[in-house]
Scaffold this motif. Structure first.
Motif, PDB file in Angstrom:
ATOM      1  N   TYR A 262      -9.203 100.089  56.883  1.00  0.00           N
ATOM      2  CA  TYR A 262     -10.826 100.272  57.095  1.00  0.00           C
ATOM      3  C   TYR A 262     -11.153 100.620  55.835  1.00  0.00           C
ATOM      4  O   TYR A 262     -10.754 101.713  55.461  1.00  0.00           O
ATOM      5  CB  TYR A 262     -11.227 101.123  57.893  1.00  0.00           C
ATOM      6  N   HIS A 263     -12.438 100.137  55.361  1.00  0.00           N
ATOM      7  CA  HIS A 263     -12.968 100.620  53.947  1.00  0.00           C
ATOM      8  C   HIS A 263     -14.526 100.918  54.485  1.00  0.00           C
ATOM      9  O   HIS A 263     -15.039  99.859  55.000  1.00  0.00           O
ATOM     10  CB  HIS A 263     -12.790  99.549  52.855  1.00  0.00           C
ATOM     11  N   GLY A 264     -15.156 102.224  53.989  1.00  0.00           N
ATOM     12  CA  GLY A 264     -16.394 102.216  54.262  1.00  0.00           C
ATOM     13  C   GLY A 264     -16.735 103.703  54.615  1.00  0.00           C
ATOM     14  O   GLY A 264     -15.814 104.400  54.635  1.00  0.00           O
ATOM     15  N   ARG A 265     -17.816 104.198  54.354  1.00  0.00           N
ATOM     16  CA  ARG A 265     -18.364 105.310  54.430  1.00  0.00           C
ATOM     17  C   ARG A 265     -17.815 106.153  56.003  1.00  0.00           C
ATOM     18  O   ARG A 265     -17.926 105.344  56.783  1.00  0.00           O
ATOM     19  CB  ARG A 265     -19.726 105.808  54.500  1.00  0.00           C
ATOM     20  N   MET A 266     -17.288 107.228  55.723  1.00  0.00           N
ATOM     21  CA  MET A 266     -16.811 107.837  56.864  1.00  0.00           C
ATOM     22  C   MET A 266     -17.714 108.726  57.623  1.00  0.00           C
ATOM     23  O   MET A 266     -17.721 110.018  57.544  1.00  0.00           O
ATOM     24  CB  MET A 266     -15.553 108.627  56.452  1.00  0.00           C
ATOM     25  N   GLN A 267     -18.750 107.981  58.190  1.00  0.00           N
ATOM     26  CA  GLN A 267     -19.586 108.807  58.993  1.00  0.00           C
ATOM     27  C   GLN A 267     -18.954 108.923  60.576  1.00  0.00           C
ATOM     28  O   GLN A 267     -17.606 108.952  60.630  1.00  0.00           O
ATOM     29  CB  GLN A 267     -21.003 108.134  59.334  1.00  0.00           C
ATOM     30  N   LYS A 268     -19.737 109.459  61.548  1.00  0.00           N
ATOM     31  CA  LYS A 268     -19.213 110.038  62.728  1.00  0.00           C
ATOM     32  C   LYS A 268     -18.052 108.846  63.317  1.00  0.00           C
ATOM     33  O   LYS A 268     -17.095 109.195  63.557  1.00  0.00           O
ATOM     34  CB  LYS A 268     -20.239 110.000  63.761  1.00  0.00           C
ATOM     35  N   THR A 269     -18.427 107.573  63.296  1.00  0.00           N
ATOM     36  CA  THR A 269     -17.418 106.877  63.882  1.00  0.00           C
ATOM     37  C   THR A 269     -16.124 106.376  63.072  1.00  0.00           C
ATOM     38  O   THR A 269     -15.057 106.433  63.855  1.00  0.00           O
ATOM     39  CB  THR A 269     -18.096 105.167  63.828  1.00  0.00           C
ATOM     40  N   GLY A 270     -16.251 106.459  61.926  1.00  0.00           N
ATOM     41  CA  GLY A 270     -15.018 106.439  60.998  1.00  0.00           C
ATOM     42  C   GLY A 270     -14.173 107.724  61.164  1.00  0.00           C
ATOM     43  O   GLY A 270     -12.860 107.694  61.327  1.00  0.00           O
ATOM     44  N   ARG A 271     -14.818 108.800  61.242  1.00  0.00           N
ATOM     45  CA  ARG A 271     -14.074 110.112  61.504  1.00  0.00           C
ATOM     46  C   ARG A 271     -13.456 110.292  62.751  1.00  0.00           C
ATOM     47  O   ARG A 271     -12.199 110.569  63.037  1.00  0.00           O
ATOM     48  CB  ARG A 271     -14.888 111.381  61.308  1.00  0.00           C
ATOM     49  N   ASN A 272     -14.299 109.565  63.760  1.00  0.00           N
ATOM     50  CA  ASN A 272     -13.776 109.561  65.364  1.00  0.00           C
ATOM     51  C   ASN A 272     -12.525 108.531  65.327  1.00  0.00           C
ATOM     52  O   ASN A 272     -11.441 109.018  66.001  1.00  0.00           O
ATOM     53  CB  ASN A 272     -14.840 109.206  66.186  1.00  0.00           C
ATOM     54  N   LEU A 273     -12.535 107.438  64.712  1.00  0.00           N
ATOM     55  CA  LEU A 273     -11.402 106.600  64.480  1.00  0.00           C
ATOM     56  C   LEU A 273     -10.044 107.276  64.105  1.00  0.00           C
ATOM     57  O   LEU A 273      -8.989 106.928  64.594  1.00  0.00           O
ATOM     58  CB  LEU A 273     -11.856 105.216  64.261  1.00  0.00           C
ATOM     59  N   GLN A 274     -10.404 107.770  62.895  1.00  0.00           N
ATOM     60  CA  GLN A 274      -9.275 108.374  62.246  1.00  0.00           C
ATOM     61  C   GLN A 274      -8.728 109.598  63.006  1.00  0.00           C
ATOM     62  O   GLN A 274      -7.336 109.520  63.072  1.00  0.00           O
ATOM     63  CB  GLN A 274      -9.939 109.115  60.876  1.00  0.00           C
ATOM     64  N   ASP A 275      -9.285 110.354  63.711  1.00  0.00           N
ATOM     65  CA  ASP A 275      -9.075 111.380  64.551  1.00  0.00           C
ATOM     66  C   ASP A 275      -8.037 110.833  65.819  1.00  0.00           C
ATOM     67  O   ASP A 275      -6.959 111.437  65.984  1.00  0.00           O
ATOM     68  CB  ASP A 275     -10.037 112.259  65.027  1.00  0.00           C
ATOM     69  N   TYR A 276      -8.512 109.737  66.083  1.00  0.00           N
ATOM     70  CA  TYR A 276      -7.978 109.133  67.362  1.00  0.00           C
ATOM     71  C   TYR A 276      -6.755 108.577  66.820  1.00  0.00           C
ATOM     72  O   TYR A 276      -5.530 108.577  67.555  1.00  0.00           O
ATOM     73  CB  TYR A 276      -8.858 107.723  67.834  1.00  0.00           C
ATOM     74  N   CYS A 277      -6.404 108.005  65.724  1.00  0.00           N
ATOM     75  CA  CYS A 277      -5.183 107.521  65.214  1.00  0.00           C
ATOM     76  C   CYS A 277      -4.198 108.570  64.820  1.00  0.00           C
ATOM     77  O   CYS A 277      -3.222 108.655  65.402  1.00  0.00           O
ATOM     78  CB  CYS A 277      -5.321 107.039  63.933  1.00  0.00           C
ATOM     79  N   ASN A 278      -4.830 109.816  64.382  1.00  0.00           N
ATOM     80  CA  ASN A 278      -3.976 111.149  64.164  1.00  0.00           C
ATOM     81  C   ASN A 278      -3.521 111.517  65.404  1.00  0.00           C
ATOM     82  O   ASN A 278      -2.163 111.973  65.450  1.00  0.00           O
ATOM     83  CB  ASN A 278      -4.698 111.973  63.240  1.00  0.00           C
ATOM     84  N   SER A 279      -4.282 111.732  66.315  1.00  0.00           N
ATOM     85  CA  SER A 279      -3.918 112.686  67.613  1.00  0.00           C
ATOM     86  C   SER A 279      -2.982 111.526  68.470  1.00  0.00           C
ATOM     87  O   SER A 279      -2.243 112.021  69.400  1.00  0.00           O
ATOM     88  CB  SER A 279      -5.095 112.643  68.424  1.00  0.00           C
ATOM     89  N   ASN A 280      -2.975 110.231  68.394  1.00  0.00           N
ATOM     90  CA  ASN A 280      -2.193 109.341  68.919  1.00  0.00           C
ATOM     91  C   ASN A 280      -0.940 108.812  68.318  1.00  0.00           C
ATOM     92  O   ASN A 280      -0.429 108.014  68.748  1.00  0.00           O
ATOM     93  CB  ASN A 280      -3.024 108.083  69.569  1.00  0.00           C
TER      94      ASN A 280
ATOM     95  N   LYS B 184       0.511 104.949  62.934  1.00  0.00           N
ATOM     96  CA  LYS B 184       0.835 105.014  61.585  1.00  0.00           C
ATOM     97  C   LYS B 184       0.354 103.940  60.637  1.00  0.00           C
ATOM     98  O   LYS B 184       0.382 103.981  59.543  1.00  0.00           O
ATOM     99  CB  LYS B 184       2.256 105.227  61.497  1.00  0.00           C
ATOM    100  N   ASN B 185       0.214 102.794  61.503  1.00  0.00           N
ATOM    101  CA  ASN B 185      -0.064 101.777  60.729  1.00  0.00           C
ATOM    102  C   ASN B 185      -1.686 101.266  60.629  1.00  0.00           C
ATOM    103  O   ASN B 185      -2.288 100.195  60.105  1.00  0.00           O
ATOM    104  CB  ASN B 185       0.465 100.399  61.244  1.00  0.00           C
ATOM    105  N   VAL B 186      -2.396 102.332  60.766  1.00  0.00           N
ATOM    106  CA  VAL B 186      -3.987 102.217  60.683  1.00  0.00           C
ATOM    107  C   VAL B 186      -4.544 103.240  59.314  1.00  0.00           C
ATOM    108  O   VAL B 186      -4.231 104.145  59.520  1.00  0.00           O
ATOM    109  CB  VAL B 186      -4.773 102.609  61.834  1.00  0.00           C
ATOM    110  N   ASN B 187      -5.252 102.475  58.389  1.00  0.00           N
ATOM    111  CA  ASN B 187      -5.398 103.351  57.221  1.00  0.00           C
ATOM    112  C   ASN B 187      -6.858 103.468  56.751  1.00  0.00           C
ATOM    113  O   ASN B 187      -7.298 102.260  57.165  1.00  0.00           O
ATOM    114  CB  ASN B 187      -4.776 102.605  56.058  1.00  0.00           C
ATOM    115  N   PHE B 188      -7.372 104.428  56.606  1.00  0.00           N
ATOM    116  CA  PHE B 188      -8.987 104.651  56.271  1.00  0.00           C
ATOM    117  C   PHE B 188      -8.956 104.960  54.794  1.00  0.00           C
ATOM    118  O   PHE B 188      -8.594 105.947  54.262  1.00  0.00           O
ATOM    119  CB  PHE B 188      -9.620 105.579  57.005  1.00  0.00           C
ATOM    120  N   HIS B 189      -9.896 104.315  53.996  1.00  0.00           N
ATOM    121  CA  HIS B 189      -9.815 104.321  52.634  1.00  0.00           C
ATOM    122  C   HIS B 189     -10.984 104.773  51.960  1.00  0.00           C
ATOM    123  O   HIS B 189     -11.285 104.929  50.726  1.00  0.00           O
ATOM    124  CB  HIS B 189      -9.436 103.115  51.875  1.00  0.00           C
TER     125      HIS B 189
END
Length: 374
Positions: free
Chosen positions: A218-236, A239-244
């Protein structure tokens, strides 16, 4: 002629302004652009010989519309004051809401003296709003729609033309992906733009997460949705999902080189499912197969044009279907399909350019004819 272009986004999120600016005679016309700096970060001004007017007011994108009303009223006040002070001959409205906010000015002072760029039907389920938008279309000299799917929301007028969110500059980078290795492991699925639609992206992450066949970026501004998706990946432990994070417009050419499948899936919505996103054009320009939501206007388009697939992330077999779609692509036929689709888009784009040229490069406003009547 003194011309104002106005939109309610940051410059980086209004690439469609180039459709107009590239056609304007910037020497013989006095051109101004009003934009909204929503995050209070410094804008990179495009290299056009025009006057920029910044409306600076912090506004999160991902909040209920009712919480945006105060900011939009401030924008309306700024726009009306600018129009009053500068006394423009002609206005180009760069998105749906901009026109709605100053509709009284358009009706009273600019009938047949403005272009309306319609690209956001999010409120057309409200009858009064739809009626008022229809009135703006009728009073415009020309209305451009960014998707033919939007025509169903508008009155049946002869002054409506199709535009495309095609960046001509991107054609200089046409082959950045075409000649790179296609049979890579894992397959790199990539999204760029505003990160939104949390629910459907969680579904996609669930389908592709920790699947050794794929990487998801994912490439784009990390507003609420981006942060929530990143947290979702971390908590679960995914490993193969990246936020740039945020990127400059030209930087997408770099990561397009390393993209195997373009993620162009958005939530199904009665109104927005008719849209054509910017990434559709990125896909056909750079020969990148794209996936869109099954049943959407864009999904039907990529299927009929043979430049992508329409898939439903709710389907448990989503990952398998995506994998089999990709490994079975006939690249010679796919490249030919991209060429044919792009040729059609470019032809329509240039037809729109001719409309703009006829309207805006006149020395006197009185010379402008209603070209749609010819």
């Amino acid at each position: 002629m003194k011309i104002l272009l106005m939109g309610v986004q940051k410059l980086a999120y209004m690439p469609y302004m180039n459709f107009y600016l590239s056609q304007l005679d910037l020497i013989n016309n006095d051109v101004h652009l009003l934009y909204w700096n929503r995050d209070n970060k410094q804008e990179q001004l495009p290299d056009y010989n025009i006057t920029y007017h910044e409306f600076k007011c912090y506004q999160e994108d991902e909040v209920p519309k009712i919480r945006k009303i105060k900011s939009f009223l401030k924008y309306r006040k700024r726009a009306k004051q600018l129009i009053s002070d500068e006394k423009f001959d002609f206005i180009i409205i760069l998105n749906t809401v901009s026109g709605f906010l100053i509709q009284d000015v358009l009706w009273n002072s600019y009938s047949k003296k403005f272009i309306y760029d319609y690209r956001d039907p999010t409120l057309e389920n409200i009858l009064l709003y739809k009626i008022l938008i229809g009135k703006i279309v009728k009073m415009s000299l020309v209305t451009f729609v960014s998707s033919d799917g939007f025509r169903k929301f508008l009155p049946n007028e002869k002054n409506i033309y199709t535009s495309h969110n095609l960046l001509l500059d991107s054609l200089r980078y046409r082959n950045i992906r075409k000649f790179y290795e296609r049979n890579v492991t894992p397959i790199r699925v990539r999204y760029w733009g505003m990160i939104r639609d949390e629910s459907i992206n969680k579904m996609i992450i669930d389908r592709l997460g920790n699947d050794s066949r794929f990487e998801l970026h994912y490439h784009g501004r990390m507003q609420k949705t981006g942060r929530n998706l990143q947290d979702y990946c971390n908590s679960n432990g995914i490993k193969n999902v990246n936020f740039h994070g945020v990127y400059l417009p030209d930087e997408r050419y770099d990561f397009a080189k390393e993209t195997d499948i373009l993620h162009n899936i958005y939530e199904k919505d009665k109104l927005l499912s008719k849209a054509m996103g910017n990434k559709f054009y990125d896909g056909i320009v750079h020969y990148i197969p794209q996936i869109c939501n099954k049943g959407s206007f864009m999904g039907q388009k990529v299927t009929s044009e043979k430049v992508g697939a329409q898939l439903d992330p709710k389907d448990p077999a989503f990952a398998d279907m995506l994998y089999h779609y990709y490994i079975n692509i006939n690249w010679k036929q796919f490249n030919q399909s991209c060429d044919a689709c792009l040729d059609h888009v470019v032809n329509e784009y240039h037809a729109g350019n001719e409309v703009i040229d006829t309207i805006l490069n006149k020395t006197e406003l009185t010379e402008i004819k209603e070209i749609h009547s010819t």
